[in-house]
Write a protein that holds these residues in place. Structure first.
Motif, short mmCIF file in Angstrom:
data_model
loop_
_atom_site.label_atom_id
_atom_site.label_comp_id
_atom_site.label_asym_id
_atom_site.label_seq_id
_atom_site.Cartn_x
_atom_site.Cartn_y
_atom_site.Cartn_z
N ALA A 38 0.84 -1.21 0.00
CA ALA A 38 0.00 0.00 0.00
C ALA A 38 0.87 1.26 0.00
O ALA A 38 0.57 2.23 -0.70
CB ALA A 38 -0.92 -0.01 1.22
N LYS A 39 1.95 1.26 0.78
CA LYS A 39 2.85 2.41 0.82
C LYS A 39 3.41 2.73 -0.56
O LYS A 39 3.45 3.89 -0.97
CB LYS A 39 4.01 2.13 1.80
N LYS A 40 3.84 1.70 -1.27
CA LYS A 40 4.42 1.91 -2.60
C LYS A 40 3.39 2.52 -3.56
O LYS A 40 3.71 3.40 -4.37
CB LYS A 40 4.95 0.59 -3.16
N GLN A 41 2.15 2.06 -3.45
CA GLN A 41 1.11 2.60 -4.33
C GLN A 41 0.75 4.03 -3.95
O GLN A 41 0.52 4.88 -4.83
CB GLN A 41 -0.12 1.70 -4.29
N TYR A 78 -8.44 -1.52 -1.57
CA TYR A 78 -8.97 -2.70 -2.25
C TYR A 78 -7.86 -3.47 -2.97
O TYR A 78 -7.86 -4.71 -2.98
CB TYR A 78 -10.06 -2.30 -3.25
N THR A 79 -6.92 -2.76 -3.54
CA THR A 79 -5.84 -3.40 -4.30
C THR A 79 -4.99 -4.33 -3.44
O THR A 79 -4.53 -5.38 -3.90
CB THR A 79 -4.93 -2.34 -4.95
N VAL A 80 -4.78 -3.95 -2.18
CA VAL A 80 -3.92 -4.77 -1.31
C VAL A 80 -4.72 -5.77 -0.47
O VAL A 80 -4.17 -6.43 0.41
CB VAL A 80 -3.05 -3.89 -0.38
N GLY A 81 -6.03 -5.88 -0.74
CA GLY A 81 -6.79 -6.94 -0.12
C GLY A 81 -7.59 -6.59 1.10
O GLY A 81 -8.04 -7.48 1.83
N TYR A 82 -7.84 -5.29 1.33
CA TYR A 82 -8.70 -4.88 2.44
C TYR A 82 -10.06 -4.45 1.91
O TYR A 82 -10.16 -3.80 0.86
CB TYR A 82 -8.07 -3.72 3.22
N ASN A 83 -11.11 -4.76 2.65
CA ASN A 83 -12.46 -4.33 2.29
C ASN A 83 -13.06 -3.39 3.33
O ASN A 83 -14.08 -2.75 3.09
CB ASN A 83 -13.39 -5.54 2.15
N ASP A 84 -12.41 -3.32 4.51
CA ASP A 84 -12.90 -2.52 5.62
C ASP A 84 -11.98 -1.31 5.78
O ASP A 84 -10.81 -1.44 6.12
CB ASP A 84 -12.90 -3.37 6.90
#
Length: 329
Positions: free
Chosen positions: A275-278, A291-297
């Protein structure tokens, strides 16, 4: 006047942490004198050699005295070392013994960055808190399990012993010490002269997560690789342990022994590093990155991100994203 010893250990060390400490403390003395007070410290560079070379002898430091000449000092500062810690310890046994002796005589001791390895070898940190450069955390934990390492902390202060995080964060430690031994006015003036941000208290936002893989547990290495490859998917740690034919309890125990953290924490750190890199490099919203790193909450993502980096996702993006006009939410 108290005596301040800035150590110049043998071997390849960090020259900036020696020169920087010497320069800022001398300026603090000058500021104090300009206000009509006596200088707080007599400052001397001390080692066991007549001269120590840096960067293939491009630079040379000539200590004022040898440690054998200093019968008593009030404060000792250990500079940052290179990463050949075994060599550093082997070449500086006299200094290590001298530090321990001076502490028993009442001296206070501070280590800068990886100088914590030299300090830890004295035994003075056993059972105490300590910080060092985030990149050296794994090897430090392996070598000194009896020390309470605080990898997120910029500065620790316990029983006349001070340590700090990595690289140029030593500047914050020096300001902390100047406020302690001089006064806050002098520390703030030094911060303005040398343009040091006095508000920093953690090194969390600078840490880059590279999972500890310097171990010989093949199953755990396989688990680490799986977590790093499929972190964007919904991963069950219980299912992963079952896949590797290891009971969940034994899996957690072996994972912690090998990596220093739990499987869940490992997965979270992999996600947050991605997420940091993005957030740093792309004009994506925080929600898109989540959402990209797999979190929905959103709350869960924000809480984990803040715990690991010390900043919220939005604040991290504001600080590090190169697309200054991008949407933040």
């Amino acid at each position: 006047m108290k005596h301040l010893t800035i150590l110049v250990p043998n071997g390849e060390n960090n020259l900036s942490s020696i020169v920087g400490v010497y320069k800022i403390f001398n300026r603090a003395n000058a500021i104090y004198a300009s206000k009509g007070f006596k200088a707080v410290f007599k400052i001397e560079l001390v080692g066991t050699s007549q001269k120590v070379g840096f960067y293939d002898d491009l630079f040379t430091v000539k200590p004022h005295k040898k440690v054998s000449e200093i019968k008593k000092t009030d404060f000792i500062i250990i500079p940052s070392l290179n990463h050949n810690f075994d060599s550093a310890v082997h070449e500086n046994k006299e200094i290590i013994n001298w530090i321990a002796k001076q502490y028993r005589l009442g001296a206070e001791v501070a280590s800068i960055c990886t100088g914590a390895f030299l300090l830890a070898t004295t035994g003075l940190l056993d059972g105490k808190k300590c910080s060092t450069h985030w990149s050296a955390v794994s090897i430090f934990k392996q070598r000194f399990p009896g020390i309470h390492l605080q990898p997120d902390q910029l500065i620790t202060d316990e029983n006349r012993i001070y340590t700090n995080g990595g690289a140029y964060s030593f500047l914050n430690l020096i300001l902390y010490l100047i406020e302690k031994f001089y006064d806050r006015e002098t520390a703030l003036l030094c911060s303005k002269i040398f343009q040091i941000d006095v508000s920093r208290s953690h090194q969390s936002e600078f840490m880059i997560f590279n999972g500890q893989k310097n171990h010989d547990d093949g199953a755990i290495l396989e688990a680490q690789e799986y977590l790093e490859k499929y972190f964007q998917e919904k991963i069950s740690i219980a299912s992963l342990s079952s896949k590797l034919h290891i009971t969940r309890r034994n899996f957690d125990r072996r994972f912690i022994k090998a990596t220093g953290i739990t499987p869940l924490d490992y997965l979270q750190r992999v996600k947050i590093e991605a997420a940091k890199k993005q957030l740093e490099n792309y004009p994506k919203t925080v929600t898109e990155v989540m959402y990209t790193v797999g979190y929905n909450d959103a709350k869960a993502f924000r809480d984990v991100f803040s715990r690991i980096t010390g900043l919220s996702p939005v604040d991290y993006k504001l600080k590090y994203n190169k697309f200054s006009n991008s949407v933040l939410s």
